[in-house]
Write a protein that holds these residues in place. Sequence first.
Motif, PDB file in Angstrom:
ATOM      1  N   SER A 100       0.448   4.772   0.736  1.00  0.00           N
ATOM      2  CA  SER A 100      -0.126   5.974   0.129  1.00  0.00           C
ATOM      3  C   SER A 100      -1.541   6.106   0.681  1.00  0.00           C
ATOM      4  O   SER A 100      -2.152   5.118   1.121  1.00  0.00           O
ATOM      5  N   LEU A 101      -2.066   7.315   0.664  1.00  0.00           N
ATOM      6  CA  LEU A 101      -3.387   7.549   1.255  1.00  0.00           C
ATOM      7  C   LEU A 101      -4.482   6.764   0.555  1.00  0.00           C
ATOM      8  O   LEU A 101      -5.412   6.273   1.197  1.00  0.00           O
ATOM      9  N   ASN A 102      -4.369   6.605  -0.755  1.00  0.00           N
ATOM     10  CA  ASN A 102      -5.403   5.886  -1.508  1.00  0.00           C
ATOM     11  C   ASN A 102      -5.409   4.383  -1.217  1.00  0.00           C
ATOM     12  O   ASN A 102      -6.410   3.725  -1.410  1.00  0.00           O
ATOM     13  N   ALA A 103      -4.295   3.836  -0.717  1.00  0.00           N
ATOM     14  CA  ALA A 103      -4.201   2.394  -0.466  1.00  0.00           C
ATOM     15  C   ALA A 103      -4.472   2.011   0.986  1.00  0.00           C
ATOM     16  O   ALA A 103      -4.547   0.826   1.298  1.00  0.00           O
ATOM     17  N   ALA A 104      -4.650   2.984   1.854  1.00  0.00           N
ATOM     18  CA  ALA A 104      -4.773   2.697   3.291  1.00  0.00           C
ATOM     19  C   ALA A 104      -5.953   1.775   3.605  1.00  0.00           C
ATOM     20  O   ALA A 104      -5.820   0.872   4.437  1.00  0.00           O
ATOM     21  N   ASP A 105      -7.085   1.972   2.961  1.00  0.00           N
ATOM     22  CA  ASP A 105      -8.242   1.107   3.241  1.00  0.00           C
ATOM     23  C   ASP A 105      -7.969  -0.339   2.841  1.00  0.00           C
ATOM     24  O   ASP A 105      -8.378  -1.271   3.535  1.00  0.00           O
ATOM     25  N   PHE A 106      -7.259  -0.530   1.732  1.00  0.00           N
ATOM     26  CA  PHE A 106      -6.886  -1.889   1.322  1.00  0.00           C
ATOM     27  C   PHE A 106      -6.028  -2.545   2.402  1.00  0.00           C
ATOM     28  O   PHE A 106      -6.277  -3.679   2.816  1.00  0.00           O
ATOM     29  N   TYR A 107      -5.011  -1.818   2.882  1.00  0.00           N
ATOM     30  CA  TYR A 107      -4.125  -2.400   3.894  1.00  0.00           C
ATOM     31  C   TYR A 107      -4.867  -2.651   5.203  1.00  0.00           C
ATOM     32  O   TYR A 107      -4.609  -3.652   5.876  1.00  0.00           O
ATOM     33  N   ARG A 108      -5.788  -1.774   5.561  1.00  0.00           N
ATOM     34  CA  ARG A 108      -6.610  -2.034   6.759  1.00  0.00           C
ATOM     35  C   ARG A 108      -7.389  -3.335   6.592  1.00  0.00           C
ATOM     36  O   ARG A 108      -7.472  -4.143   7.514  1.00  0.00           O
ATOM     37  N   ALA A 109      -7.953  -3.540   5.416  1.00  0.00           N
ATOM     38  CA  ALA A 109      -8.698  -4.776   5.152  1.00  0.00           C
ATOM     39  C   ALA A 109      -7.787  -6.002   5.221  1.00  0.00           C
ATOM     40  O   ALA A 109      -8.259  -7.110   5.491  1.00  0.00           O
ATOM     41  N   MET A 110      -6.498  -5.815   5.011  1.00  0.00           N
ATOM     42  CA  MET A 110      -5.530  -6.906   5.080  1.00  0.00           C
ATOM     43  C   MET A 110      -4.962  -7.069   6.489  1.00  0.00           C
ATOM     44  O   MET A 110      -4.032  -7.850   6.699  1.00  0.00           O
ATOM     45  N   GLY A 111      -5.500  -6.314   7.453  1.00  0.00           N
ATOM     46  CA  GLY A 111      -5.088  -6.477   8.842  1.00  0.00           C
ATOM     47  C   GLY A 111      -4.047  -5.503   9.341  1.00  0.00           C
ATOM     48  O   GLY A 111      -3.595  -5.610  10.489  1.00  0.00           O
ATOM     49  N   PHE A 112      -3.650  -4.541   8.521  1.00  0.00           N
ATOM     50  CA  PHE A 112      -2.677  -3.538   8.956  1.00  0.00           C
ATOM     51  C   PHE A 112      -3.384  -2.450   9.755  1.00  0.00           C
ATOM     52  O   PHE A 112      -4.555  -2.144   9.511  1.00  0.00           O
ATOM     53  N   VAL A 113      -2.655  -1.867  10.695  1.00  0.00           N
ATOM     54  CA  VAL A 113      -3.176  -0.786  11.525  1.00  0.00           C
ATOM     55  C   VAL A 113      -2.293   0.440  11.303  1.00  0.00           C
ATOM     56  O   VAL A 113      -1.056   0.340  11.330  1.00  0.00           O
ATOM     57  N   ALA A 114      -2.934   1.583  11.098  1.00  0.00           N
ATOM     58  CA  ALA A 114      -2.192   2.831  10.941  1.00  0.00           C
ATOM     59  C   ALA A 114      -1.646   3.247  12.306  1.00  0.00           C
ATOM     60  O   ALA A 114      -2.391   3.369  13.269  1.00  0.00           O
TER      61      ALA A 114
END
Length: 161
Positions: free
Chosen positions: A118-132
């Motif tokens: 979800s758009l609101n969670a994207a920064d969290f996942y980026r911090a966990m090493g995920f790339v959009a």
Amino acid sequence: MIELRMGNIPEIPLLWSLRTRAVRQLCASHYSPEQIEVWSESPPPESYLRLFATHCALVAEENGQPLGYGILDRQTGELIALFVEPAQAGRGIGKRLMEGLEAMAADEHFPQLYLYSSLNAADFYRAMGFVAVRDEAYEHPSGITLRSLYMERTMPGDSVH
């Protein structure tokens, strides 16, 4: 102290209620009231029975109270869900759940994980090493379309055989 344990089928309704609170409170900053209403009213997907039965769900709890949960599909490497009780956001619960899900993924020898954020969670996942990788129109089972990000994370080399 926050502890992780496997989720159980009988607690799906309780965890789904936690997810609904998270959608209503934490996703409202990025989605319309109409989308939030339809999204939050949807029932748990039938796949939850299989995922919980095959030990794909982790629950974070403290003093016996669930604070959040995450689900990793052990067949595909898809992170299906990660929700934290809104009142508990910011305590590192999501990070603890992600670490537990990554350990499960390492056990399965997945070279990478993927998810639809979800758009609101994207920064969290980026911090966990995920790339959009791409912007995606996610067809939610409730019949609505939600803007999301398809994200991937390569697992550390020592976890893949």
